[in-house]
Design a protein around this motif. Sequence first.
Motif, PDB file in Angstrom:
ATOM      1  N   ALA A 143       0.820  -1.221   0.000  1.00  0.00           N
ATOM      2  CA  ALA A 143       0.000   0.000   0.000  1.00  0.00           C
ATOM      3  C   ALA A 143       0.851   1.266   0.000  1.00  0.00           C
ATOM      4  N   GLU A 144       1.853   1.329   0.851  1.00  0.00           N
ATOM      5  CA  GLU A 144       2.662   2.543   0.942  1.00  0.00           C
ATOM      6  C   GLU A 144       3.424   2.806  -0.348  1.00  0.00           C
ATOM      7  N   ARG A 145       3.940   1.734  -0.967  1.00  0.00           N
ATOM      8  CA  ARG A 145       4.668   1.927  -2.222  1.00  0.00           C
ATOM      9  C   ARG A 145       3.731   2.346  -3.345  1.00  0.00           C
ATOM     10  N   ILE A 146       2.537   1.785  -3.344  1.00  0.00           N
ATOM     11  CA  ILE A 146       1.549   2.193  -4.345  1.00  0.00           C
ATOM     12  C   ILE A 146       1.285   3.690  -4.231  1.00  0.00           C
ATOM     13  N   LYS A 147       1.128   4.158  -3.017  1.00  0.00           N
ATOM     14  CA  LYS A 147       0.886   5.583  -2.799  1.00  0.00           C
ATOM     15  C   LYS A 147       2.101   6.423  -3.182  1.00  0.00           C
ATOM     16  N   ASP A 148       3.299   5.941  -2.830  1.00  0.00           N
ATOM     17  CA  ASP A 148       4.527   6.673  -3.155  1.00  0.00           C
ATOM     18  C   ASP A 148       4.750   6.760  -4.659  1.00  0.00           C
ATOM     19  N   ASN A 149       4.386   5.705  -5.378  1.00  0.00           N
ATOM     20  CA  ASN A 149       4.701   5.640  -6.806  1.00  0.00           C
ATOM     21  C   ASN A 149       3.920   6.624  -7.656  1.00  0.00           C
ATOM     22  N   ILE A 150       2.898   7.217  -7.096  1.00  0.00           N
ATOM     23  CA  ILE A 150       2.144   8.225  -7.848  1.00  0.00           C
ATOM     24  C   ILE A 150       2.569   9.640  -7.446  1.00  0.00           C
ATOM     25  N   SER A 151       3.511   9.729  -6.507  1.00  0.00           N
ATOM     26  CA  SER A 151       4.022  11.024  -6.038  1.00  0.00           C
ATOM     27  C   SER A 151       5.313  11.341  -6.786  1.00  0.00           C
ATOM     28  N   LEU A 152       5.189  12.041  -7.900  1.00  0.00           N
ATOM     29  CA  LEU A 152       6.328  12.316  -8.768  1.00  0.00           C
ATOM     30  C   LEU A 152       6.808  13.753  -8.603  1.00  0.00           C
ATOM     31  N   ILE A 153       8.000  14.004  -9.117  1.00  0.00           N
ATOM     32  CA  ILE A 153       8.575  15.352  -9.019  1.00  0.00           C
ATOM     33  C   ILE A 153       9.046  15.801 -10.401  1.00  0.00           C
ATOM     34  N   GLU A 154       9.305  17.091 -10.519  1.00  0.00           N
ATOM     35  CA  GLU A 154       9.903  17.638 -11.734  1.00  0.00           C
ATOM     36  C   GLU A 154      11.418  17.590 -11.605  1.00  0.00           C
ATOM     37  N   LEU A 155      12.068  16.966 -12.561  1.00  0.00           N
ATOM     38  CA  LEU A 155      13.525  16.882 -12.584  1.00  0.00           C
ATOM     39  C   LEU A 155      14.088  17.953 -13.509  1.00  0.00           C
ATOM     40  N   ASP A 156      15.232  18.507 -13.140  1.00  0.00           N
ATOM     41  CA  ASP A 156      15.937  19.407 -14.043  1.00  0.00           C
ATOM     42  C   ASP A 156      16.309  18.661 -15.321  1.00  0.00           C
ATOM     43  N   ASP A 157      16.362  19.380 -16.434  1.00  0.00           N
ATOM     44  CA  ASP A 157      16.749  18.758 -17.697  1.00  0.00           C
ATOM     45  C   ASP A 157      18.116  18.088 -17.592  1.00  0.00           C
ATOM     46  N   SER A 158      18.996  18.708 -16.827  1.00  0.00           N
ATOM     47  CA  SER A 158      20.339  18.134 -16.687  1.00  0.00           C
ATOM     48  C   SER A 158      20.291  16.779 -15.989  1.00  0.00           C
ATOM     49  N   ASP A 159      19.376  16.619 -15.033  1.00  0.00           N
ATOM     50  CA  ASP A 159      19.241  15.335 -14.343  1.00  0.00           C
ATOM     51  C   ASP A 159      18.571  14.293 -15.225  1.00  0.00           C
ATOM     52  N   VAL A 160      17.615  14.728 -16.047  1.00  0.00           N
ATOM     53  CA  VAL A 160      16.991  13.809 -17.003  1.00  0.00           C
ATOM     54  C   VAL A 160      18.049  13.269 -17.958  1.00  0.00           C
ATOM     55  N   SER A 161      18.926  14.150 -18.417  1.00  0.00           N
ATOM     56  CA  SER A 161      20.004  13.741 -19.318  1.00  0.00           C
ATOM     57  C   SER A 161      21.008  12.838 -18.613  1.00  0.00           C
ATOM     58  N   LEU A 162      21.346  13.187 -17.373  1.00  0.00           N
ATOM     59  CA  LEU A 162      22.306  12.391 -16.603  1.00  0.00           C
ATOM     60  C   LEU A 162      21.812  10.961 -16.427  1.00  0.00           C
ATOM     61  N   ILE A 163      20.556  10.828 -16.046  1.00  0.00           N
ATOM     62  CA  ILE A 163      19.970   9.489 -15.857  1.00  0.00           C
ATOM     63  C   ILE A 163      19.855   8.758 -17.189  1.00  0.00           C
ATOM     64  N   GLY A 164      19.563   9.508 -18.238  1.00  0.00           N
ATOM     65  CA  GLY A 164      19.431   8.907 -19.556  1.00  0.00           C
ATOM     66  C   GLY A 164      20.722   8.387 -20.138  1.00  0.00           C
ATOM     67  N   ASN A 165      21.841   8.715 -19.523  1.00  0.00           N
ATOM     68  CA  ASN A 165      23.145   8.236 -19.992  1.00  0.00           C
ATOM     69  C   ASN A 165      23.711   7.111 -19.141  1.00  0.00           C
ATOM     70  N   ILE A 166      22.971   6.661 -18.124  1.00  0.00           N
ATOM     71  CA  ILE A 166      23.448   5.565 -17.278  1.00  0.00           C
ATOM     72  C   ILE A 166      23.724   4.318 -18.103  1.00  0.00           C
ATOM     73  N   TYR A 167      22.929   4.102 -19.150  1.00  0.00           N
ATOM     74  CA  TYR A 167      23.064   2.888 -19.955  1.00  0.00           C
ATOM     75  C   TYR A 167      24.457   2.749 -20.577  1.00  0.00           C
ATOM     76  N   LYS A 168      25.178   3.862 -20.733  1.00  0.00           N
ATOM     77  CA  LYS A 168      26.518   3.790 -21.300  1.00  0.00           C
ATOM     78  C   LYS A 168      27.485   3.057 -20.369  1.00  0.00           C
ATOM     79  N   ARG A 169      27.159   3.055 -19.092  1.00  0.00           N
ATOM     80  CA  ARG A 169      27.943   2.309 -18.104  1.00  0.00           C
ATOM     81  C   ARG A 169      27.357   0.944 -17.833  1.00  0.00           C
ATOM     82  N   MET A 170      26.025   0.864 -17.888  1.00  0.00           N
ATOM     83  CA  MET A 170      25.343  -0.377 -17.527  1.00  0.00           C
ATOM     84  C   MET A 170      24.109  -0.538 -18.403  1.00  0.00           C
ATOM     85  N   THR A 171      24.099  -1.582 -19.253  1.00  0.00           N
ATOM     86  CA  THR A 171      22.952  -1.881 -20.094  1.00  0.00           C
ATOM     87  C   THR A 171      22.441  -3.260 -19.724  1.00  0.00           C
ATOM     88  N   LYS A 172      21.142  -3.354 -19.495  1.00  0.00           N
ATOM     89  CA  LYS A 172      20.584  -4.626 -19.044  1.00  0.00           C
ATOM     90  C   LYS A 172      19.118  -4.726 -19.427  1.00  0.00           C
TER      91      LYS A 172
END
Length: 316
Positions: free
Chosen positions: A265-294
């Motif tokens: 229940a708590e995770r279900i509630k948490d999973n709908i609580s989202l935030i706005e990320l800076d564009d730089s953080d969106v890009s940073l996370i989007g490049n993780i695959y260059k180190r780890m692809t799975k």
Amino acid sequence: MPAKHKSVELLKLNNGFSIPNVALGTWKASPDDCYNAVMTALKTGYRHIDTARIYRNEVSVGRAVNDFLRQSDVKREDLFITTKISPYEFQDPENAILASLERLQLDYVDLYLMHHCVAEVTGEGITPRDENGYRKHISPEVFSYVDAYRLLQKLINKGYTRSIGICNINVPKIQRLLETKDLIPPAVVQCEIHPYLPQHELVEFCKANNVVVEAYSPLGSTGAPLLHDPVIVEVAQKYGVTPACVALSWAVARGTVVLPKSTTAERIKDNISLIELDDSDVSLIGNIYKRMTKRYLESKWKINVYESDADFRPPT
């Protein structure tokens, strides 16, 4: 830095309908757990529930949805319910969706998805397998995903579903659907997508062609390995939120629909609580695959279901 919270948004589909960009996934949820999870989600504010024939929990999803509608002021048209046709049903989608609607106790679903891009043999159960445990498929030269999709689109005119789409697909296959003249474009494609498998090309191609992308296993499937990734953890600490919040917020920031699954229940509630990320953080996370692809979901087929139609690779 303080986190700026986001509400669930509606994304416009290419057929005029709208889809909430956060859904409750129900894969691997037992009947009782599934019922409780769906009820918790709907009471929390979710309006999008994702299930499938192969999950064997459509009855529980339908019972929860109908109980919620009876107990609340929410109307059926305010909910978005997705289910999926299993590959062994591809040659008879009308009977397949009628059976799903009966299990769900609904008059229609909002989205009906092909669960894979290859058909299985019929009459041998939900996931027919050979003596070595491989799923028994029909050669694409005999009956392809395009043939199956052509049959599926007839269900819209019959009122059984408002939209159709396809799961576990790649760019060339989507392009083939878009270029086949007697086919309507898929409204949605659903694929495994997370920072270890961002599928940038697929997401951008679909955006350019007005097809909504749904991201399943957004935390990296069982055990949520992404929650321990150093980049995800660092960004979470920056905003003062959980790593799960960061991973799900990243998916939404890319314009995809995110499908977190939980029966807690708590995770279900948490999973709908989202935030706005800076564009730089969106890009940073989007490049993780260059180190780890799975890729975490690997179905046991003799054909590579994620690549070309003709790619019959020997079993490994």
